[in-house]
Write a protein that holds these residues in place. Structure first.
Motif, PDB file in Angstrom:
ATOM      1  N   ASN A 187       0.873  -1.165   0.000  1.00 41.92           N
ATOM      2  CA  ASN A 187       0.000   0.000   0.000  1.00 41.92           C
ATOM      3  C   ASN A 187       0.914   1.220   0.000  1.00 41.92           C
ATOM      4  OD1 ASN A 187      -1.904   1.999   0.464  1.00 41.92           O
ATOM      5  ND2 ASN A 187      -2.681   1.147   2.371  1.00 41.92           N
ATOM      6  N   PRO A 188       0.896   2.063  -1.069  1.00 37.11           N
ATOM      7  CA  PRO A 188      -0.185   2.207  -2.045  1.00 37.11           C
ATOM      8  C   PRO A 188       0.028   1.538  -3.402  1.00 37.11           C
ATOM      9  CG  PRO A 188       1.230   4.128  -2.151  1.00 37.11           C
ATOM     10  CD  PRO A 188       1.801   3.238  -1.076  1.00 37.11           C
ATOM     11  N   THR A 189       1.208   0.974  -3.688  1.00 38.93           N
ATOM     12  CA  THR A 189       1.540   0.648  -5.076  1.00 38.93           C
ATOM     13  C   THR A 189       1.051  -0.710  -5.552  1.00 38.93           C
ATOM     14  OG1 THR A 189       3.671  -0.326  -4.468  1.00 38.93           O
ATOM     15  CG2 THR A 189       3.624   2.054  -4.908  1.00 38.93           C
ATOM     16  N   TRP A 330       1.040   1.961 -15.145  1.00 43.58           N
ATOM     17  CA  TRP A 330       0.519   1.450 -13.889  1.00 43.58           C
ATOM     18  C   TRP A 330       1.165   0.117 -13.570  1.00 43.58           C
ATOM     19  CZ3 TRP A 330      -2.404   2.666 -18.177  1.00 43.58           C
ATOM     20  CH2 TRP A 330      -2.826   1.592 -18.971  1.00 43.58           C
ATOM     21  N   PHE A 338      -4.944  -2.722  -4.414  1.00 42.42           N
ATOM     22  CA  PHE A 338      -4.690  -1.421  -5.017  1.00 42.42           C
ATOM     23  C   PHE A 338      -3.988  -1.512  -6.368  1.00 42.42           C
ATOM     24  CE2 PHE A 338      -4.334  -0.878  -0.348  1.00 42.42           C
ATOM     25  CZ  PHE A 338      -5.480  -0.108  -0.147  1.00 42.42           C
ATOM     26  N   TRP A 340      -1.734   1.254  -8.642  1.00 43.54           N
ATOM     27  CA  TRP A 340      -1.000   2.515  -8.591  1.00 43.54           C
ATOM     28  C   TRP A 340      -0.719   2.949 -10.017  1.00 43.54           C
ATOM     29  CZ3 TRP A 340       0.255   6.040  -5.016  1.00 43.54           C
ATOM     30  CH2 TRP A 340       1.361   6.862  -5.179  1.00 43.54           C
ATOM     31  N   GLY A 366      -1.488  10.633  -5.260  1.00 44.35           N
ATOM     32  CA  GLY A 366      -0.315   9.933  -4.754  1.00 44.35           C
ATOM     33  C   GLY A 366       0.582  10.759  -3.850  1.00 44.35           C
ATOM     34  N   ARG A 380      -3.671   6.478  -6.477  1.00 49.64           N
ATOM     35  CA  ARG A 380      -3.987   5.126  -6.027  1.00 49.64           C
ATOM     36  C   ARG A 380      -5.474   4.871  -6.185  1.00 49.64           C
ATOM     37  NH1 ARG A 380      -4.350   3.390   0.203  1.00 49.64           N
ATOM     38  NH2 ARG A 380      -6.496   4.076  -0.236  1.00 49.64           N
TER      39      ARG A 380
END
Length: 404
Positions: A187-189, A330, A338, A340, A366, A380
């Motif tokens: 989190n977040p990617t 992405w 998630f 990103w 982000g 995200r």
């Protein structure tokens, strides 16, 4: 009690100020966005909310009913700070069954794994200590370390996570107290760190003298690929890695049940910090979770959840090319919650968000996830809360907003 007003003609003295850390650490932009976009007509990709329709409501209800029927006095009474033995035994068995030998005394139950972060910050960090984090990083971890007065430095990362050589150089230069990482479905990617990098991080921690906080709230939400071992299992990391876990994403977040696994000395310090915070995590929730694990097949439930989540991830990935501007990129997650994305240079997702919300869709910019200089073109999106059809409609709205 008598309240005395200031004498006529005099001015009441102001109240003492808040602690500096209360003013220096901001709130959660994710929570702020959720409050603004709570209308049902908004398709909200901003939250990190599990799909409520997939909760095992019947199983959890039955577990609470059994506990409150069979042992109400115990369920409604105070408990030990370390946590209910039945729950810790069940958690330890799940770790041991997956190759990480764990005993009951290796675990401390916390009120969500977010509390575990707060307890660790209290037990480990002095104001001014250096903490290393991923870039970008889980937002609430940045808040916890900020409240503790840490100097937070971001480690360079790519799509596979932390750059081990850059980490080694930063540890040698700054002598940090700890490294915080979410190596699986971050989190977040949404990215996952491969095994060789995990081994390299364990080696750096052993050679340089470093605590590792390995946060693993999403690890059981795997859709594809092979599971990488926990950093805590690698040679050199056993006595210096604190592994965090949670039932929030695999059972229900409203239970507020998390835990930390770590060495005895640190667990004791965290237990003392927890006594000062809330005495213990609610007894009834712990006993109900233990009963649920005894009476139900959590892995079968997870198979149903991850099957649905895989379809939702695929729906989001399938619509991104049309929704996002040409030149966007992405990360394709193998699990978790998630996606990103990075828009082309010149886009600022924070500045764009108000216009996007007018189109009844939302994401999280982000920028707040960065400890250092942010990439303002990133965002995200959570793909698990909505159905595939709702995701398709949300991406259609997002594309319309961005084209404007």
């Amino acid at each position: 009690m008598t309240v005395t007003a200031a004498a006529p003609g005099t001015t009441a003295a102001p109240t003492p100020p808040l602690a500096a850390r209360a003013a220096s650490v901001g709130g959660s932009p994710v929570r702020d966005i959720l409050a603004v976009t709570a209308r049902p007509e908004v398709i909200n990709f901003a939250g990190g909310l599990p799909a409520p329709g997939l909760f095992d409501k019947e199983g959890i209800t039955a577990a609470f009913h059994a506990v409150l029927t069979e042992q109400p006095e115990r369920a409604l009474q105070y408990s030990t700070t370390e946590g209910e033995p039945a729950l810790r035994t069940a958690i330890a068995a799940r770790y041991s069954g997956r190759g990480l030998a764990t005993g009951v005394d290796d675990l401390l139950v916390t009120t969500g794994s977010q509390q575990a972060l707060s307890l660790l910050a209290t037990a480990l960090i002095e104001p001014g200590d250096t903490v290393l984090v991923e870039n970008p990083c889980y937002l609430a971890a940045l808040q916890a370390f900020g409240f503790a007065g840490a100097q937070v430095i971001a480690v360079p990362c790519d799509e596979a996570g932390i750059d081990p050589q850059a980490l080694d150089e930063l540890v040698a230069r700054h002598r940090p107290k700890l490294l915080y990482t979410v190596p699986t479905f971050q989190n977040p990617t949404g990215r996952t760190m491969p095994a060789d990098r995990r081994a390299a991080i364990a080696d750096t921690a052993a050679r340089r003298g470093l605590w590792i906080i390995e946060d693993d709230p999403y690890g059981e939400l795997r859709f594809e690929g092979e599971r990488a071992p926990w950093i805590a299992s690698y040679p050199g990391a056993e006595d210096r890695t604190i592994l965090l876990g949670s039932f929030s994403k695999v059972m229900a977040p409203g239970l507020r049940l998390g835990w930390l696994r770590g060495p005895a000395t640190l667990l004791r310090a965290c237990a003392i910090a927890k006594q000062a915070a809330d005495l213990h995590t609610p007894t009834v929730n712990q006993l109900a979770a233990a009963r649920y694990l005894a009476d139900n097949d959590l892995d079968a439930h997870l198979a149903r959840v991850t099957g649905a989540y895989r379809e939702r991830r695929d729906a989001m990935l399938g619509g991104l090319a049309e929704a996002l501007p040409e030149g966007s990129s992405w990360i394709r997650p193998e699990g978790g919650m998630f996606v990103w994305a990075k828009l082309p240079e010149g886009y600022d997702t924070t500045a764009l968000l108000p216009e996007v919300v007018k189109h009844l869709v939302a994401y999280v910019p982000g920028a707040p996830f960065y400890a250092g200089e942010p990439d303002v073109a990133t965002l995200r999106m959570c793909f698990v809360t909505q159905s595939p059809d709702e995701i398709a409609e949300g991406l259609r709205r997002l594309g319309g907003a961005l084209r404007r």
